[in-house]
Design a protein around this motif. Structure first.
Motif, PDB file in Angstrom:
ATOM      1  N   PRO A 101      57.195  -8.899 -46.081  1.00 24.17           N
ATOM      2  CA  PRO A 101      56.916  -7.457 -46.206  1.00 24.17           C
ATOM      3  C   PRO A 101      57.592  -6.621 -45.121  1.00 24.17           C
ATOM      4  O   PRO A 101      58.007  -5.493 -45.390  1.00 24.17           O
ATOM      5  CB  PRO A 101      55.395  -7.384 -46.104  1.00 24.17           C
ATOM      6  N   GLU A 102      57.701  -7.150 -43.905  1.00 24.27           N
ATOM      7  CA  GLU A 102      58.340  -6.387 -42.824  1.00 24.27           C
ATOM      8  C   GLU A 102      59.808  -6.125 -43.138  1.00 24.27           C
ATOM      9  O   GLU A 102      60.335  -5.043 -42.857  1.00 24.27           O
ATOM     10  CB  GLU A 102      58.215  -7.132 -41.490  1.00 24.27           C
ATOM     11  N   TYR A 103      60.459  -7.137 -43.724  1.00 21.92           N
ATOM     12  CA  TYR A 103      61.866  -6.950 -44.104  1.00 21.92           C
ATOM     13  C   TYR A 103      62.013  -5.779 -45.073  1.00 21.92           C
ATOM     14  O   TYR A 103      62.927  -4.956 -44.935  1.00 21.92           O
ATOM     15  CB  TYR A 103      62.423  -8.219 -44.753  1.00 21.92           C
ATOM     16  N   TRP A 104      61.121  -5.684 -46.044  1.00 21.08           N
ATOM     17  CA  TRP A 104      61.249  -4.646 -47.056  1.00 21.08           C
ATOM     18  C   TRP A 104      61.054  -3.241 -46.480  1.00 21.08           C
ATOM     19  O   TRP A 104      61.735  -2.300 -46.877  1.00 21.08           O
ATOM     20  CB  TRP A 104      60.292  -4.919 -48.220  1.00 21.08           C
ATOM     21  N   VAL A 105      60.161  -3.123 -45.532  1.00 21.04           N
ATOM     22  CA  VAL A 105      60.001  -1.826 -44.857  1.00 21.04           C
ATOM     23  C   VAL A 105      61.272  -1.465 -44.098  1.00 21.04           C
ATOM     24  O   VAL A 105      61.753  -0.323 -44.168  1.00 21.04           O
ATOM     25  CB  VAL A 105      58.792  -1.868 -43.905  1.00 21.04           C
ATOM     26  N   GLN A 106      61.843  -2.431 -43.397  1.00 20.75           N
ATOM     27  CA  GLN A 106      63.090  -2.194 -42.677  1.00 20.75           C
ATOM     28  C   GLN A 106      64.223  -1.860 -43.646  1.00 20.75           C
ATOM     29  O   GLN A 106      65.049  -0.976 -43.377  1.00 20.75           O
ATOM     30  CB  GLN A 106      63.455  -3.420 -41.834  1.00 20.75           C
ATOM     31  N   LEU A 107      64.263  -2.568 -44.771  1.00 21.81           N
ATOM     32  CA  LEU A 107      65.307  -2.327 -45.766  1.00 21.81           C
ATOM     33  C   LEU A 107      65.218  -0.903 -46.311  1.00 21.81           C
ATOM     34  O   LEU A 107      66.247  -0.220 -46.459  1.00 21.81           O
ATOM     35  CB  LEU A 107      65.176  -3.332 -46.912  1.00 21.81           C
ATOM     36  N   ILE A 108      64.020  -0.445 -46.617  1.00 22.76           N
ATOM     37  CA  ILE A 108      63.851   0.917 -47.126  1.00 22.76           C
ATOM     38  C   ILE A 108      64.361   1.931 -46.109  1.00 22.76           C
ATOM     39  O   ILE A 108      65.039   2.904 -46.466  1.00 22.76           O
ATOM     40  CB  ILE A 108      62.383   1.179 -47.496  1.00 22.76           C
ATOM     41  N   ASN A 109      64.080   1.694 -44.851  1.00 26.39           N
ATOM     42  CA  ASN A 109      64.579   2.585 -43.799  1.00 26.39           C
ATOM     43  C   ASN A 109      66.105   2.580 -43.756  1.00 26.39           C
ATOM     44  O   ASN A 109      66.734   3.633 -43.564  1.00 26.39           O
ATOM     45  CB  ASN A 109      64.010   2.175 -42.443  1.00 26.39           C
ATOM     46  N   GLU A 110      66.714   1.408 -43.944  1.00 34.33           N
ATOM     47  CA  GLU A 110      68.182   1.314 -43.955  1.00 34.33           C
ATOM     48  C   GLU A 110      68.757   2.013 -45.184  1.00 34.33           C
ATOM     49  O   GLU A 110      69.781   2.692 -45.099  1.00 34.33           O
ATOM     50  CB  GLU A 110      68.617  -0.152 -43.924  1.00 34.33           C
ATOM     51  N   ILE A 111      68.108   1.852 -46.319  1.00 35.91           N
ATOM     52  CA  ILE A 111      68.569   2.515 -47.542  1.00 35.91           C
ATOM     53  C   ILE A 111      68.562   4.028 -47.367  1.00 35.91           C
ATOM     54  O   ILE A 111      69.496   4.727 -47.787  1.00 35.91           O
ATOM     55  CB  ILE A 111      67.694   2.087 -48.735  1.00 35.91           C
ATOM     56  N   LYS A 112      67.530   4.540 -46.724  1.00 32.08           N
ATOM     57  CA  LYS A 112      67.409   5.992 -46.541  1.00 32.08           C
ATOM     58  C   LYS A 112      68.495   6.552 -45.618  1.00 32.08           C
ATOM     59  O   LYS A 112      68.764   7.764 -45.649  1.00 32.08           O
ATOM     60  CB  LYS A 112      66.017   6.339 -46.013  1.00 32.08           C
ATOM     61  N   LYS A 113      69.123   5.705 -44.835  1.00 34.72           N
ATOM     62  CA  LYS A 113      70.250   6.151 -44.005  1.00 34.72           C
ATOM     63  C   LYS A 113      71.522   6.323 -44.833  1.00 34.72           C
ATOM     64  O   LYS A 113      72.440   7.037 -44.433  1.00 34.72           O
ATOM     65  CB  LYS A 113      70.516   5.148 -42.873  1.00 34.72           C
ATOM     66  N   VAL A 114      71.541   5.657 -45.977  1.00 29.85           N
ATOM     67  CA  VAL A 114      72.727   5.648 -46.837  1.00 29.85           C
ATOM     68  C   VAL A 114      72.572   6.576 -48.032  1.00 29.85           C
ATOM     69  O   VAL A 114      73.527   7.246 -48.446  1.00 29.85           O
ATOM     70  CB  VAL A 114      73.004   4.205 -47.329  1.00 29.85           C
ATOM     71  N   TYR A 115      71.357   6.636 -48.589  1.00 28.36           N
ATOM     72  CA  TYR A 115      71.109   7.332 -49.847  1.00 28.36           C
ATOM     73  C   TYR A 115      70.008   8.363 -49.661  1.00 28.36           C
ATOM     74  O   TYR A 115      68.941   8.064 -49.107  1.00 28.36           O
ATOM     75  CB  TYR A 115      70.707   6.314 -50.916  1.00 28.36           C
ATOM     76  N   SER A 116      70.252   9.585 -50.138  1.00 23.25           N
ATOM     77  CA  SER A 116      69.328  10.696 -49.897  1.00 23.25           C
ATOM     78  C   SER A 116      68.502  11.090 -51.115  1.00 23.25           C
ATOM     79  O   SER A 116      67.724  12.039 -51.054  1.00 23.25           O
ATOM     80  CB  SER A 116      70.115  11.917 -49.409  1.00 23.25           C
ATOM     81  N   GLY A 117      68.661  10.377 -52.223  1.00 21.91           N
ATOM     82  CA  GLY A 117      67.905  10.708 -53.430  1.00 21.91           C
ATOM     83  C   GLY A 117      66.545  10.046 -53.454  1.00 21.91           C
ATOM     84  O   GLY A 117      66.039   9.564 -52.445  1.00 21.91           O
ATOM     85  N   LYS A 118      65.943  10.013 -54.637  1.00 24.85           N
ATOM     86  CA  LYS A 118      64.597   9.463 -54.800  1.00 24.85           C
ATOM     87  C   LYS A 118      64.651   7.948 -54.987  1.00 24.85           C
ATOM     88  O   LYS A 118      65.591   7.408 -55.576  1.00 24.85           O
ATOM     89  CB  LYS A 118      63.887  10.132 -55.971  1.00 24.85           C
ATOM     90  N   LEU A 119      63.602   7.282 -54.506  1.00 21.38           N
ATOM     91  CA  LEU A 119      63.546   5.821 -54.517  1.00 21.38           C
ATOM     92  C   LEU A 119      62.352   5.312 -55.328  1.00 21.38           C
ATOM     93  O   LEU A 119      61.288   5.923 -55.352  1.00 21.38           O
ATOM     94  CB  LEU A 119      63.409   5.281 -53.091  1.00 21.38           C
ATOM     95  N   THR A 120      62.569   4.158 -55.967  1.00 20.26           N
ATOM     96  CA  THR A 120      61.482   3.428 -56.597  1.00 20.26           C
ATOM     97  C   THR A 120      61.765   1.947 -56.483  1.00 20.26           C
ATOM     98  O   THR A 120      62.838   1.529 -56.022  1.00 20.26           O
ATOM     99  CB  THR A 120      61.295   3.837 -58.072  1.00 20.26           C
ATOM    100  N   TYR A 121      60.798   1.152 -56.880  1.00 16.59           N
ATOM    101  CA  TYR A 121      60.933  -0.296 -57.000  1.00 16.59           C
ATOM    102  C   TYR A 121      60.316  -0.680 -58.338  1.00 16.59           C
ATOM    103  O   TYR A 121      59.289  -0.119 -58.741  1.00 16.59           O
ATOM    104  CB  TYR A 121      60.204  -1.011 -55.848  1.00 16.59           C
ATOM    105  N   ALA A 122      60.936  -1.625 -59.054  1.00 13.09           N
ATOM    106  CA  ALA A 122      60.450  -2.030 -60.373  1.00 13.09           C
ATOM    107  C   ALA A 122      59.556  -3.246 -60.244  1.00 13.09           C
ATOM    108  O   ALA A 122      60.016  -4.395 -60.279  1.00 13.09           O
ATOM    109  CB  ALA A 122      61.632  -2.320 -61.302  1.00 13.09           C
ATOM    110  N   ALA A 123      58.252  -3.011 -60.081  1.00 10.38           N
ATOM    111  CA  ALA A 123      57.279  -4.101 -59.976  1.00 10.38           C
ATOM    112  C   ALA A 123      56.949  -4.624 -61.365  1.00 10.38           C
ATOM    113  O   ALA A 123      56.843  -3.856 -62.323  1.00 10.38           O
ATOM    114  CB  ALA A 123      56.006  -3.604 -59.294  1.00 10.38           C
ATOM    115  N   ASN A 124      56.774  -5.932 -61.460  1.00 16.34           N
ATOM    116  CA  ASN A 124      56.321  -6.494 -62.716  1.00 16.34           C
ATOM    117  C   ASN A 124      54.924  -5.954 -63.047  1.00 16.34           C
ATOM    118  O   ASN A 124      54.174  -5.542 -62.163  1.00 16.34           O
ATOM    119  CB  ASN A 124      56.302  -8.016 -62.634  1.00 16.34           C
ATOM    120  N   TRP A 125      54.551  -5.999 -64.315  1.00 15.45           N
ATOM    121  CA  TRP A 125      53.287  -5.406 -64.767  1.00 15.45           C
ATOM    122  C   TRP A 125      52.060  -6.018 -64.075  1.00 15.45           C
ATOM    123  O   TRP A 125      51.035  -5.355 -63.925  1.00 15.45           O
ATOM    124  CB  TRP A 125      53.153  -5.559 -66.285  1.00 15.45           C
TER     125      TRP A 125
END
Length: 336
Positions: free
Chosen positions: A165-189
């Motif tokens: 889980p810590e990696y994913w939080v860090q990854l989201i922060n890195e993504i936000k440095k590159v991309y300024s639009g809206k974010l989602t994740y596709a969780a299984n049902w």
């Protein structure tokens, strides 16, 4: 004076609409990557079904569930699975004013479920994290370049998220440095309730293959009833995080028992049942599309050669050239 009254009432209605969170529904198609580039003739059917969004899905490939390497953007991949192909698809769809969700996905060899990807050592986890970051940040950069409205940061990766889980939080922060639009994740049902980082994203994304009916040919009424328990939980998660729900995938095969285990992709299920696909699809729209907390979704799945796919003898997910296509066209036009 009458003009001023009308103008004042119009402003009030706009304010009330904004307060209620009523925005344009995301009426999307999951646009399948292919060997070919696309042109206006391939985009026209997307427009004709009244879609306003398309999910573009480049791919990375993994050898097996415990393998930490991700191959992507290679010469062996189909055109639409690579960066250049994704960009070309987006450029063509943009010409028809179709908005974009970039949705990079992982394919495990032999079709093993991505939710089971799990490493056996710390070294392998680190290697997988580096590989996934390289993969997703490449497409975050593409999403920024083409000004995509939404970027989906992953699809059905439950164990990867549970164990790191810590990696994913860090990854989201890195993504936000590159991309300024809206974010989602596709969780299984069956995953979305435990996804730990919804507060850092803009949409709660769900691949909505919920079981809703055990009937061979489910009725609309039975499916609406079958949605009730799921709907209340989905709404509660939306309220908990104060985020709208987005069905990053939704759809049903045109087979018997289509609402029983909608996630099943089995070539042994070949008996075509077009009515089952129609009724399950109608029930999903009737259950969710008018809700203010529901953002919309992307039907699974849409192929570029419209006239050559689907049809009344096809038992797969695509609604193309089946009665379910008219259902989607109706709701995409009726509920904006």
């Amino acid at each position: 004076m009458q003009y001023l009254k009308c103008k004042f009432l119009g402003v009030i209605l706009l304010i009330l609409t904004a307060c209620n969170g009523q925005v344009e529904k995301i009426n999307g198609v999951s646009f399948v990557a292919s060997r070919d580039n696309i042109n206006a003739t391939h985009v026209k059917p997307v427009v004709n079904v009244n879609a306003n969004y398309a999910a573009i899905m480049p791919f990375g490939f993994v050898e097996h569930l415990e393998h930490p390497s991700i191959k992507h953007n290679t010469e062996r991949q189909w055109f639409g699975e690579k960066r250049a192909g994704a960009k070309q698809y987006i450029e063509q769809l943009r010409k028809a004013k179709i908005k974009i969700m970039v949705k990079p996905q992982i394919w495990v060899r032999r079709g093993e479920f991505t939710g089971e990807i799990k490493m056996t050592s710390e070294a392998s986890w680190k290697e997988l994290e580096a590989a996934y970051s390289n993969f997703i940040l490449e497409y975050a950069a593409l999403a920024q370049e083409v000004e995509a409205e939404i970027l989906c940061i992953g699809t059905e990766l439950q164990k990867f998220i549970e164990h790191r889980p810590e990696y994913w939080v860090q990854l989201i922060n890195e993504i936000k440095k590159v991309y300024s639009g809206k974010l989602t994740y596709a969780a299984n049902w069956d995953e979305y309730k435990t996804t730990p980082f919804w507060d850092k994203l803009d949409f709660i994304g769900i691949d909505a293959y919920f079981p809703v009916s055990d009937m061979q040919t489910p009725t609309v009424e039975a499916c609406i009833q079958g949605w009730k328990a799921h709907k209340s939980t989905i709404k509660s998660i939306s309220e908990k995080h104060n985020k709208p729900i987005l069905f990053t995938e939704f759809g049903y095969r045109s087979v018997d028992f289509s609402g029983k285990k909608p996630w099943v992709f089995s070539r042994s299920m070949t008996k075509v049942n077009l009515e089952a696909q129609v009724n399950t699809t109608k029930a999903l729209f009737e259950t969710f599309w008018r809700e203010n907390w529901f953002a919309g979704g992307f039907v699974w799945k849409w192929f570029h050669k419209h006239n050559e796919v689907g049809g009344i003898n096809n038992s797969q997910f695509t609604p193309q050239n089946k009665p379910a296509e008219a259902v989607i066209k109706h709701y995409y036009n009726t509920i904006k």
